[in-house]
Design an enzyme around this catalytic site. Structure first.
Site, PDB file in Angstrom:
ATOM      1  N   LYS A 114      -2.453  -2.142  -0.831  1.00  0.00           N
ATOM      2  CA  LYS A 114      -2.295  -1.123   0.217  1.00  0.00           C
ATOM      3  C   LYS A 114      -1.240  -0.096  -0.191  1.00  0.00           C
ATOM      4  O   LYS A 114      -1.423   1.117   0.005  1.00  0.00           O
ATOM      5  CB  LYS A 114      -1.882  -1.793   1.530  1.00  0.00           C
ATOM      6  CG  LYS A 114      -1.384  -0.833   2.619  1.00  0.00           C
ATOM      7  CD  LYS A 114      -2.444   0.168   3.053  1.00  0.00           C
ATOM      8  CE  LYS A 114      -1.869   1.223   4.001  1.00  0.00           C
ATOM      9  NZ  LYS A 114      -1.421   0.689   5.284  1.00  0.00           N
ATOM     10  N   LYS A 131       8.320   5.209   4.682  1.00  0.00           N
ATOM     11  CA  LYS A 131       8.627   3.786   4.546  1.00  0.00           C
ATOM     12  C   LYS A 131       7.723   3.129   3.504  1.00  0.00           C
ATOM     13  O   LYS A 131       8.181   2.350   2.653  1.00  0.00           O
ATOM     14  CB  LYS A 131       8.479   3.105   5.905  1.00  0.00           C
ATOM     15  CG  LYS A 131       8.756   1.606   5.924  1.00  0.00           C
ATOM     16  CD  LYS A 131       7.478   0.783   5.859  1.00  0.00           C
ATOM     17  CE  LYS A 131       6.582   0.981   7.049  1.00  0.00           C
ATOM     18  NZ  LYS A 131       5.355   0.147   6.983  1.00  0.00           N
TER      19      LYS A 131
END
Length: 302
Positions: free
Chosen positions: A177, A245
């Protein structure tokens, strides 16, 4: 597992924000009994009206269901919802499965998965690629890491949300991911750079954006985001703070694997500037506007 058996599988969600809330809604619509827990019950009212059963703590939710889903923002929150007398771990036992669809660090996920194993339950990391429209249409790409037999048990549920693929051991779904989100950030930044250059040379920005996204660079992600670039919505599908992030997690993970990420580092610099300018809660399509403001020169219509 038959379709009838699958429908009786009890599911719970810890975290009912943009992604978790829409996943819960889709599974409710598919006929699953779904429980939920979140920081604020008020934000779950629309789900309660659709049949969601509220649980007061992560532990209570884990005790009540067979599959626990979590959709949370970061490593610290993952550890928080797992731990303590009211945490998920306290409610797990053999036969239960925890599916974390969050994007957190592979390292943190592996740490929690090890603690889950001690309860007799199993944890899978199952981060998703896609935003709210893909959740609602059931077209998410889902990368799953962890025990393969546990994956096979939850696969029918995951297929209600999109296309799942078992990619390997705990944490490897998250690594993949993060690899995808490097491209997400870099594509959005490159489109924004090119669009600003075209506009500054006097080309109509709407025309430029149309031509660019219909050209070979027009990935499905860029085409989906194109309408937002010049008409930025207040409500983000996926905000710049979360993307930043994820890029930081990718840089951290790549450092552990001794992999250079020059384009991710460039994106990190721009995302840091976006944060300084107050764009953390705006959709990633705001990168164009960020570049305009970083440059400081006037541009047509803004």
């Amino acid at each position: 597992m038959t379709a009838t058996q699958t429908k009786r599988t009890t599911i719970g969600f810890v975290g009912l924000g943009h992604m978790g809330g829409n996943m819960a809604a889709r599974l409710l619509a598919a006929g699953y009994p779904v429980s939920g827990e979140a920081v604020s019950r008020d934000r779950a009212e629309h789900l309660l009206e659709k049949g969601l059963r509220w649980r007061d703590t992560p532990r209570e939710l884990a005790e009540a269901v067979e599959i626990v889903f979590t959709s949370i923002p970061n490593d610290d929150t993952l550890h928080d919802v797992a731990s303590g007398p009211d945490g998920i771990l306290a409610g797990l036992e053999a036969g239960k499965t925890w599916v974390d669809v969050s994007t957190v660090s592979p390292r943190a996920s592996r740490q929690v998965a090890e603690r889950v194993r001690a309860t007799g339950a199993v944890m899978l990391d199952a981060p998703v690629s896609g935003s709210v429209p893909q959740v609602q249409s059931g077209t998410l790409t889902i990368m799953v890491g962890g025990d393969e037999s546990a994956y096979e048990r939850v696969e029918p549920v995951l297929r209600e949300l999109g296309t799942p693929t078992h990619v390997g051991e705990n944490g490897q779904g998250l690594t993949l991911k993060l690899a995808i989100n490097i491209s997400l950030a870099v594509q959005m930044l490159a489109l924004s750079e090119g669009l600003l250059m075209a506009e500054r040379d006097g080309i109509d920005p709407e025309l430029a954006l149309e031509v660019m996204t219909e050209s070979p660079i027009g990935s499905p992600m860029l085409k989906a985001r194109a309408p937002l670039v010049l008409d930025l919505p207040e409500d983000a599908w996926f905000d710049l703070g979360l993307l930043h992030k994820d890029i930081r997690l990718a840089l951290e993970t790549a450092g552990e694997l001794d992999v250079p990420l020059p384009s991710a580092r460039a994106a990190d610099e721009v995302l840091s500037r976006a944060s300084e300018l107050g764009y953390d809660n705006r959709d990633i399509a705001a990168l164009f506007e960020v570049l305009v403001n970083v440059d400081g020169a006037p541009t047509g219509g803004r």
